[in-house]
Design an enzyme around this catalytic site. Structure first.
Site, short mmCIF file in Angstrom:
data_model
loop_
_atom_site.label_atom_id
_atom_site.label_comp_id
_atom_site.label_asym_id
_atom_site.label_seq_id
_atom_site.Cartn_x
_atom_site.Cartn_y
_atom_site.Cartn_z
N TYR A 1 0.60 13.95 0.43
CA TYR A 1 0.09 14.63 1.62
C TYR A 1 0.25 16.14 1.51
CZ TYR A 1 0.40 9.78 3.00
OH TYR A 1 0.28 8.42 3.02
N CYS B 1 -2.51 34.00 9.01
CA CYS B 1 -2.31 34.67 10.29
C CYS B 1 -2.02 33.69 11.41
CB CYS B 1 -3.54 35.50 10.63
SG CYS B 1 -3.86 36.70 9.35
N GLU C 1 0.82 -1.21 0.00
CA GLU C 1 0.00 0.00 0.00
C GLU C 1 0.86 1.26 0.00
OE1 GLU C 1 -2.10 -0.46 3.69
OE2 GLU C 1 -3.23 -2.19 3.00
N1 LLP Z 1 -1.54 1.96 4.53
C1 LLP Z 1 -2.05 2.45 5.68
C2 LLP Z 1 -2.88 1.57 6.51
C3 LLP Z 1 -1.78 3.77 6.06
O1 LLP Z 1 -2.26 4.23 7.20
C4 LLP Z 1 -0.97 4.59 5.24
C5 LLP Z 1 -0.68 5.98 5.60
C6 LLP Z 1 -0.47 4.04 4.04
C7 LLP Z 1 -0.77 2.73 3.73
C8 LLP Z 1 0.39 4.82 3.10
O2 LLP Z 1 1.58 5.21 3.71
P1 LLP Z 1 2.80 5.81 2.85
O3 LLP Z 1 3.27 4.73 1.91
O4 LLP Z 1 2.30 6.99 2.12
O5 LLP Z 1 3.82 6.16 3.88
N2 LLP Z 1 0.23 12.93 6.46
C9 LLP Z 1 1.47 12.26 6.83
C10 LLP Z 1 1.45 10.79 6.47
C11 LLP Z 1 0.29 10.03 7.06
C12 LLP Z 1 0.26 8.59 6.63
C13 LLP Z 1 -1.00 7.92 7.03
N3 LLP Z 1 -1.12 6.56 6.65
C14 LLP Z 1 2.62 13.00 6.17
O6 LLP Z 1 2.39 14.02 5.53
O7 LLP Z 1 3.77 12.61 6.33
#
Ligand code: LLP
Length: 431
Positions: free
Chosen positions: A387, A358, A288
């Site tokens: 993100y 602000c 994922e």
């Molecule tokens: N699978 C699950 C169950 C997840 O919770 C997430 C991300 C992913 C896959 C994908 O993760 P990635 O491969 O993108 O690391 N807003 C934060 C990141 C939050 C991630 C939440 N879950 C940021 O800007 O760093």
């Protein structure tokens, strides 16, 4: 692949001069490279070629329809976390049968919608949720395919807001009790056990925690396969990317093309760490990834509005704000800031780069050494493809920025900039 580079003194995305994008569509604007997204997807897919696998792109990282369509056409499935994301995936031409539906708080409406569309699997995070899915599936007289999300209790060193795999957070079911929940699931008439899922966190920059987590759940997978005919193991997302680049002392350039590998750790080292423990399991493997596919494929293009010399500091005020890109304010995350006009011999100075919102938290860099930036010039906030837009808000009544997709030498708006009228749409007077 690295799609952002200087050519003829200008920062380009693939073959498009970013100043042409700003001229055509204004700023702030997110700009994504289609070639980079597909390249990252294909390299990961190829590295896992020997396994029966499916890459379910985590739509939450960047859910623009054009981005989803690109990946759907490339063959990806999707990891979704809401009815809204399922709707987007379907609107982009993705298939529900290649979607896993995750999240700790699915609503009855979302569960029913996902059942109606026929998702591949629900990733279930609690016994209460399992019972709710069983109940809703009963009303439709179907069996809901499920995977339980197990919390492998592995420490992955990353920011505390995005670490998920230890026993101290809200995600998943404890590895010590998960077998009991599978037993309960096996007795529910409208539940079909299909997989086991885990996700240990995000922006993880080494392969070790992934291999460790797989090692921890491997005995469970074997047992579940024997008992319930388990079909798949989802190892989640979380592969980290490079956000920070040192000034290249060799060339003296502020931004330079490393070429080749864009991941914090290479696809090859990731694959060689995870393949051995997975190979012997004999189940399908789901991944994922979100950030890895899109993070370095996008920038937030913004224009310097004012340069303000205060008593103790110099502030560069740009037209993007924390409402457009909240990661620095929320996670103290680092995004490189690169002038669209190649800085050449400009002298370096230490500045804060801030937005117009602000709030003192509205910054993109603090006390950062950058080439002298001038009023009116364009800069790119790098590695903002994941993100970024998806976490934007209308705070301070600032319209959402536009999103542009680049393909080779062509570019198009894939989401229009919001207007003031958009801001008040749906609001009503009550007198
Ligand atoms: N699978 C699950 C169950 C997840 O919770 C997430 C991300 C992913 C896959 C994908 O993760 P990635 O491969 O993108 O690391 N807003 C934060 C990141 C939050 C991630 C939440 N879950 C940021 O800007 O760093």
């Amino acid at each position: 692949m690295h799609a952002f580079h200087y050519a003829d003194g200008r920062l380009r995305c693939e073959d498009v001069d970013l100043s042409a994008v700003a001229e055509a569509h204004g700023t702030p604007t997110y700009v994504y490279s289609a070639g980079t997204i597909l390249d990252h997807y294909q390299r990961l897919d190829a590295a896992l070629g020997e396994l029966d696998h499916l890459i379910c792109y985590a739509a939450k990282a960047n859910s623009n329809r054009a981005v989803l369509r690109l990946l759907a056409q490339g063959g990806a499935g999707f990891d979704i976390v809401s009815g809204g994301e399922l709707y987007r995936v379907l609107a982009a031409g993705g298939e529900a049968a290649r979607c896993t539906f995750a999240g700790v708080g699915k609503s009855p409406e979302e569960i029913d919608y996902a059942l109606a569309e026929g998702v591949f699997s629900f990733n279930v995070e609690s016994e209460a949720e399992l019972e709710e899915i069983n109940r809703i599936a009963a009303a439709r007289d179907v069996r809901a395919p499920i995977a339980l999300r197990v919390n492998p209790d592995v420490e992955a060193s990353t920011h505390k807001y995005i670490s998920t795999g230890t026993h101290e957070n809200k995600f998943g079911i404890g590895i010590d009790v998960v077998m009991r929940v599978y037993e309960a699931a096996s007795r529910m008439p409208h539940i079909r056990i299909r997989g086991l899922q885990m996700h240990i966190g995000s922006q993880i920059t080494e392969a070790r925690p992934f291999a460790e987590a797989i090692g921890k759940v491997a005995p469970l997978v074997r047992e579940l396969k024997e008992r319930y005919g388990l079909e798949f193991l989802s190892i989640g997302g979380g592969m980290g990317i490079v956000y920070k680049r040192a000034l290249d002392s060799g060339t003296g350039k502020w931004w330079h093309d490393h070429g080749g590998e864009e991941s914090a750790f290479s696809v090859q080292s990731y694959a060689s760490a995870i393949l051995p423990p997975l190979r012997s399991l004999g189940v399908r493997v789901l991944l994922e990834p979100g950030r890895f596919l899109v993070g370095n494929a996008g920038v937030l293009l913004t224009r310097v509005r004012y340069v303000k010399q205060a008593a103790a500091k110099k502030f560069v005020i740009v037209d993007a704000g924390m409402n457009d890109l909240i990661r620095p304010a929320l996670y103290q995350s680092h995004h490189e800031i690169v002038p669209v006009t190649e800085p050449g011999e400009r002298r370096p100075e230490n500045v804060d780069v801030v937005g117009p919102v602000c709030e003192s938290g509205d910054f993109f860099a603090q006390d950062r050494e950058l080439p002298e930036l001038r009023e009116g010039e364009l800069v790119a906030l790098m590695s903002a493809g994941a993100y970024g837009f998806v976490m934007a808000s209308n705070y301070n009544s600032r319209p959402f920025p536009a999103e542009v997709l680049v393909r080779g030498g062509r570019f198009a708006v894939v989401r229009e900039r919001q207007t003031y009228a958009d801001l008040v749409r749906g609001e009503r007077d009550f007198v």
